[in-house]
Design a protein around this motif. Structure first.
Motif, short mmCIF file in Angstrom:
data_model
loop_
_atom_site.label_atom_id
_atom_site.label_comp_id
_atom_site.label_asym_id
_atom_site.label_seq_id
_atom_site.Cartn_x
_atom_site.Cartn_y
_atom_site.Cartn_z
N ILE A 1 0.86 -1.18 0.00
CA ILE A 1 0.00 0.00 0.00
C ILE A 1 0.89 1.23 0.00
O ILE A 1 2.07 1.18 0.39
CB ILE A 1 -0.97 0.02 1.20
CG1 ILE A 1 -0.18 -0.05 2.53
CG2 ILE A 1 -1.97 -1.13 1.11
CD1 ILE A 1 -1.02 0.26 3.76
N LEU B 1 4.30 6.91 1.62
CA LEU B 1 4.94 5.78 2.29
C LEU B 1 4.55 4.48 1.59
O LEU B 1 3.36 4.20 1.43
CB LEU B 1 4.49 5.69 3.75
CG LEU B 1 4.90 4.43 4.52
CD1 LEU B 1 6.36 4.50 4.93
CD2 LEU B 1 4.02 4.21 5.74
N ALA B 2 5.53 3.71 1.17
CA ALA B 2 5.27 2.36 0.65
C ALA B 2 5.41 1.39 1.82
O ALA B 2 6.50 1.26 2.38
CB ALA B 2 6.26 2.01 -0.45
N ALA B 3 4.32 0.73 2.19
CA ALA B 3 4.33 -0.09 3.40
C ALA B 3 3.59 -1.39 3.15
O ALA B 3 2.78 -1.50 2.23
CB ALA B 3 3.67 0.67 4.56
N PRO B 4 3.86 -2.39 3.99
CA PRO B 4 3.01 -3.59 3.94
C PRO B 4 1.61 -3.23 4.45
O PRO B 4 1.45 -2.32 5.25
CB PRO B 4 3.69 -4.54 4.92
CG PRO B 4 4.95 -3.91 5.36
CD PRO B 4 4.90 -2.46 5.03
#
Lengths: 405, 405
Positions: free
Chosen positions: A98, A103-106
């Motif tokens: 996501i 922010l690219a995060a799990p």
């Protein structure tokens, strides 16, 4: 439609950042993914194979679901959380992430898997044939975390070893061994986790379809060693198959010599010294997916006195022009298995079909090997791309062919 | 300072949402945490034991580092990423998370661990005594993922089993077994991952300090069973120790009967049937941390014919008033080990010291057991709270005392 224009169109699409809106009506029969964290309702998958997620981020202004190289905007729902779904996905496992205000995060709802060089989210789109990797009430083998010392890397390395259900009880039985490698940006955890290698073996053995064997899953990223495509290639090491490695799909030179040394000098001796194996060439196989398939190609061809069975999943094939002594090859090699996802080799696909640069068209190569008298199998996974369902199915087709003599 | 006022102050602090600014000058000697994802520089820890993280979230307006129940605001740096650090932490492992515009997420730089009922980030603050759980060039045991069928839960359950380094080579040797439980909101992965139970055993065995034994690590959360503190308590099951469970620290009634049935009816028979154990009471121990310690307390006291060695880490103790037949107890129980972190039992602490509600003051209880002739050890981990370094150290002190007869 003019084929040239169609191909250019695909190339343009592939080169652009992908955004998509889902304005179609969505079938409201979402169920939680089988790989969710305990008690989590999202991500969820519907009968159209869309993935929906639900992200609590009350102060955010821009939230995206990033799956299969497309970013889908989420919208803020009545409960203040962001919600939205992807377009229909292929059956099987997909890495995703996501984006929340940059922010690219799990996704906190999913369990985490190692791929794309990170620990991140995975979602399972139920496959019509998922029964072959389901957990059933059959005897189960173990997947063991093993630490072995590598002289060539001067450190302890970790691998996972699958032992079949009867291993502990048949304390005098010896077993053949398959060395099974992950793909680029993955590691030694992949086959035992999202690959379901243990459950596939358990089910095949319970049905009498495969002979029991040991499966060793190691990382091909060796600490301290650089690898082509991730940095400057190290100096070629004398005697290493990697010095003859073909150019990889991305145009990089893959150099696998560090792993080749670990495998041959450290790991195989450790496994033969610590497990009840048949420690000889007729009882030793190697296979891998994508980059692991390329490694299998290079390492087995350079060491036919070590390996008798070869499996390459979405990672190229073997051309007859690579075999210098066909008589010796047929004597030593009991199986060559080539697997691909249908979407990798269909017209216009960017992988397979000779366009991957590894050994030419895989189907033609397999047919040529067969015509030359090699026991070669070519398998195509229906309606899947360069993803884990292709490799689960390839493994399921490959395993029963091993160690039949 | 008036002690009453100080205690009220602590209580007030504990009851408020905690925010903190770090305006102190920070020592710039940060090193990446040992538990980072491959190649990641953050989170990093300095010699003051502050944790710094670095979060790429270009459009965010509010980014926080949330560790040890305090939220530290990050600031946007010159590179557009958010950066900041915590106050000094205790040595050892800490769960933590980040907040980005209202999203609570794992830090993409760290590896992920199961705790606080989620997969999330962990950071390692180097401990002065970290050598005892370091990976060394000693013989290593295996940690095996085992799937066993549970009749009482009507499903396959997963556990992890540590087998000592010589297990595969000494194919006729039998071993004692320790059943080792995680805490509340944790699972069967905890002891083998952030607990380093395998490395601690390997090091103790290599130094001749512990007798080799098998360690079984299962989840005490049983699918389909509710547990006190997480939902309505299930009806008491006849003969289950849990019907006599004392009230837990939070005032909930803990009900452990589902796990008790899995352990006694399914898991122990599976382990004794599939591993080379001594399948008897003198060679069977149980231990656990926090909730796992309370389970150990309840289950061992109800089944003294099954377990001979008892370890309770940060999870209460055993009062002499709980022992109805002291002579029989001393005959059956070869060891009672009670461990706590110093910060759990120091004056004003909210845990331990009798305030946990589990069996009274642990130090006084241990002294009373010793005075009564029970082989009881009381251990305090210096300068640690209700966290994993307390439990790694407790395990390191406990393991050498097991199975000495």
């Amino acid at each position: 439609m003019n084929m040239k224009i169609a191909i250019v169109g695909i190339a343009l699409l592939a080169g652009l950042p992908a955004f998509a809106q889902t304005n179609q009506p969505v079938v409201e029969d979402f169920k939680p993914s089988a790989l969710n964290q305990s008690g989590k309702q999202y991500p969820a998958v519907n009968s159209e194979r869309r993935v929906r997620t639900h992200i609590v981020a009350s102060q955010a202004t821009n939230v995206l679901l990033d799956i299969s190289a497309v970013k889908y905007p989420l919208t803020k729902g009545a409960d203040g959380a962001w919600i939205g779904e992807s377009g229909p996905q292929d059956e099987g496992f997909h890495y995703y992430q996501i984006w929340v205000d940059g922010l690219a995060a799990p996704d906190p709802g999913s369990m985490f898997f190692y791929g794309a060089s990170r620990w991140g989210s995975g979602v399972e789109v139920p496959a019509h044939d998922q029964d072959f990797y389901a957990m059933k009430s059959v005897p189960h083998g173990e997947i063991r975390q093993v630490l072995f010392y590598s002289k060539s890397a001067s450190t302890n390395l970790r691998c996972f070893v699958y032992t079949p259900p009867d291993y502990e009880k048949n304390s005098s039985t010896r077993y053949p061994v398959l060395y099974l490698q992950h793909g680029g940006g993955e590691d030694e955890t992949g086959w035992g986790s999202q690959g379901h290698a243990g459950l596939i073996m358990d089910n095949l053995i319970a049905e009498g379809k495969a002979n029991p064997f040991i499966v060793v899953m190691a990382s091909s990223y060796i600490p301290g060693a650089s690898m082509g495509g991730r940095g400057p290639a190290p100096a070629a090491q004398p005697g290493a198959a990697a010095t003859n490695a073909p150019a990889g799909g991305g145009g990089f030179n893959f150099n696998f010599s560090a792993f080749e040394h670990v495998l041959l000098d450290d790991l195989i001796p450790y496994v033969d010294g610590n497990f009840r194996t048949f420690p000889d060439q007729p009882h030793r196989a190697m296979a891998g997916l994508s980059m692991g398939g390329m490694q299998t190609h290079n390492i087995t061809l350079a060491h036919l006195d070590t390996f008798s069975h070869i499996g390459i999943f979405s990672g190229g094939s073997i051309g007859t022009n690579e075999i210098t002594d066909l008589t010796a090859f047929k004597q030593k090699v009991k199986l060559v298995f080539i697997g691909y996802g249908s979407r990798e080799i269909e017209p216009g696909a960017r992988r397979g079909g000779g366009r991957g640069g590894v050994g030419g068209d895989p189907k033609l190569n397999a047919e040529a090997l067969k015509a030359a008298g090699v026991n070669c199998h070519f398998y195509v996974s229906p309606q899947t791309a360069h993803e884990w369902l292709t490799w689960r199915r390839s493994f399921y087709e490959f395993a029963p062919l091993l160690f039949r003599d």
